[in-house]
Write a protein that holds these residues in place. Sequence first.
Motif, PDB file in Angstrom:
ATOM      1  N   GLU A   1      -8.812   1.591 -14.882  1.00  0.00           N
ATOM      2  CA  GLU A   1      -9.103   0.823 -13.661  1.00  0.00           C
ATOM      3  C   GLU A   1      -7.862   0.726 -12.776  1.00  0.00           C
ATOM      4  OE1 GLU A   1     -10.788  -0.836 -10.621  1.00  0.00           O
ATOM      5  OE2 GLU A   1     -11.917  -0.054 -12.317  1.00  0.00           O
ATOM      6  N   GLU A   2      -6.684   0.539 -13.374  1.00  0.00           N
ATOM      7  CA  GLU A   2      -5.461   0.485 -12.578  1.00  0.00           C
ATOM      8  C   GLU A   2      -5.198   1.832 -11.913  1.00  0.00           C
ATOM      9  OE1 GLU A   2      -2.039  -1.132 -14.574  1.00  0.00           O
ATOM     10  OE2 GLU A   2      -0.690  -0.286 -13.092  1.00  0.00           O
TER      11      GLU A   2
ATOM     12  N   TRP B   1      -7.471   4.015 -10.966  1.00  0.00           N
ATOM     13  CA  TRP B   1      -8.414   4.121  -9.843  1.00  0.00           C
ATOM     14  C   TRP B   1      -7.962   3.246  -8.680  1.00  0.00           C
ATOM     15  CZ3 TRP B   1     -11.251   8.008  -9.073  1.00  0.00           C
ATOM     16  CH2 TRP B   1     -11.864   8.687 -10.109  1.00  0.00           C
ATOM     17  N   GLU B   2      -7.446   2.053  -8.988  1.00  0.00           N
ATOM     18  CA  GLU B   2      -6.979   1.152  -7.930  1.00  0.00           C
ATOM     19  C   GLU B   2      -5.820   1.789  -7.162  1.00  0.00           C
ATOM     20  OE1 GLU B   2      -5.319  -3.408  -7.453  1.00  0.00           O
ATOM     21  OE2 GLU B   2      -6.412  -2.860  -9.260  1.00  0.00           O
ATOM     22  N   ARG B   3      -4.915   2.445  -7.877  1.00  0.00           N
ATOM     23  CA  ARG B   3      -3.805   3.133  -7.213  1.00  0.00           C
ATOM     24  C   ARG B   3      -4.315   4.275  -6.349  1.00  0.00           C
ATOM     25  NH1 ARG B   3       0.711   3.751 -11.942  1.00  0.00           N
ATOM     26  NH2 ARG B   3       1.166   1.542 -12.127  1.00  0.00           N
TER      27      ARG B   3
ATOM     28  N   ASP C   1     -11.954   1.914   0.898  1.00  0.00           N
ATOM     29  CA  ASP C   1     -12.361   0.536   0.666  1.00  0.00           C
ATOM     30  C   ASP C   1     -13.882   0.397   0.594  1.00  0.00           C
ATOM     31  OD1 ASP C   1     -12.981   0.924   3.299  1.00  0.00           O
ATOM     32  OD2 ASP C   1     -11.944  -0.843   4.050  1.00  0.00           O
TER      33      ASP C   1
ATOM     34  N   ARG D   1      -7.301   4.580  -4.970  1.00  0.00           N
ATOM     35  CA  ARG D   1      -7.968   4.025  -3.788  1.00  0.00           C
ATOM     36  C   ARG D   1      -6.946   3.544  -2.753  1.00  0.00           C
ATOM     37  NH1 ARG D   1     -11.793   2.287  -7.708  1.00  0.00           N
ATOM     38  NH2 ARG D   1     -10.729   0.307  -7.995  1.00  0.00           N
TER      39      ARG D   1
ATOM     40  N   ASP E   1       0.833  -1.210   0.000  1.00  0.00           N
ATOM     41  CA  ASP E   1       0.000   0.000   0.000  1.00  0.00           C
ATOM     42  C   ASP E   1       0.866   1.258   0.000  1.00  0.00           C
ATOM     43  OD1 ASP E   1      -2.240  -1.591   0.047  1.00  0.00           O
ATOM     44  OD2 ASP E   1      -2.678  -1.248   2.176  1.00  0.00           O
TER      45      ASP E   1
ATOM     46  N   VAL F   1       0.268  -2.272  -6.644  1.00  0.00           N
ATOM     47  CA  VAL F   1      -1.049  -2.873  -6.850  1.00  0.00           C
ATOM     48  C   VAL F   1      -0.908  -4.091  -7.748  1.00  0.00           C
ATOM     49  CG1 VAL F   1      -2.277  -0.702  -6.502  1.00  0.00           C
ATOM     50  CG2 VAL F   1      -1.551  -1.338  -8.796  1.00  0.00           C
ATOM     51  N   ASN F   2      -1.977  -4.861  -7.869  1.00  0.00           N
ATOM     52  CA  ASN F   2      -1.973  -6.050  -8.703  1.00  0.00           C
ATOM     53  C   ASN F   2      -1.514  -5.695 -10.115  1.00  0.00           C
ATOM     54  OD1 ASN F   2      -2.406  -8.641  -9.567  1.00  0.00           O
ATOM     55  ND2 ASN F   2      -4.593  -8.383  -9.852  1.00  0.00           N
TER      56      ASN F   2
END
Length: 93
Positions: free
Chosen positions: A54-55, A57-59, A67, A61, A21, A26-27
């Motif tokens: 999407e990646e 946004w994942e970063r 969450d 978040r 984190d 991220v994945n």
Amino acid sequence: MNANVKFSAKGQVVIPKDVRDRYLFVNGAVVEMVEMPEGVLLKRPKSQKAATAEEAWERLRAVVKYDGPVFSDDEVRDSIDQMFREKYGTPMP
């Protein structure tokens, strides 16, 4: 932070979640592996751009540690439009 991790049968190690984190691993993230006399250093590449929205946004978040539920653009627009109508009695321009 120092941590002891074990290698799996496939030669994999798990990077602790708080470290992932903190460094935005991220994945699917790419890390640079640098051999050093005392071991191996994993670090983020200097310029790491998101491959997809999407990646990105994942970063984001991960950075803000959000969450909660994920809302679509349409859901956000509908919610803003509803609030606008409630406040001003007319749809959003």
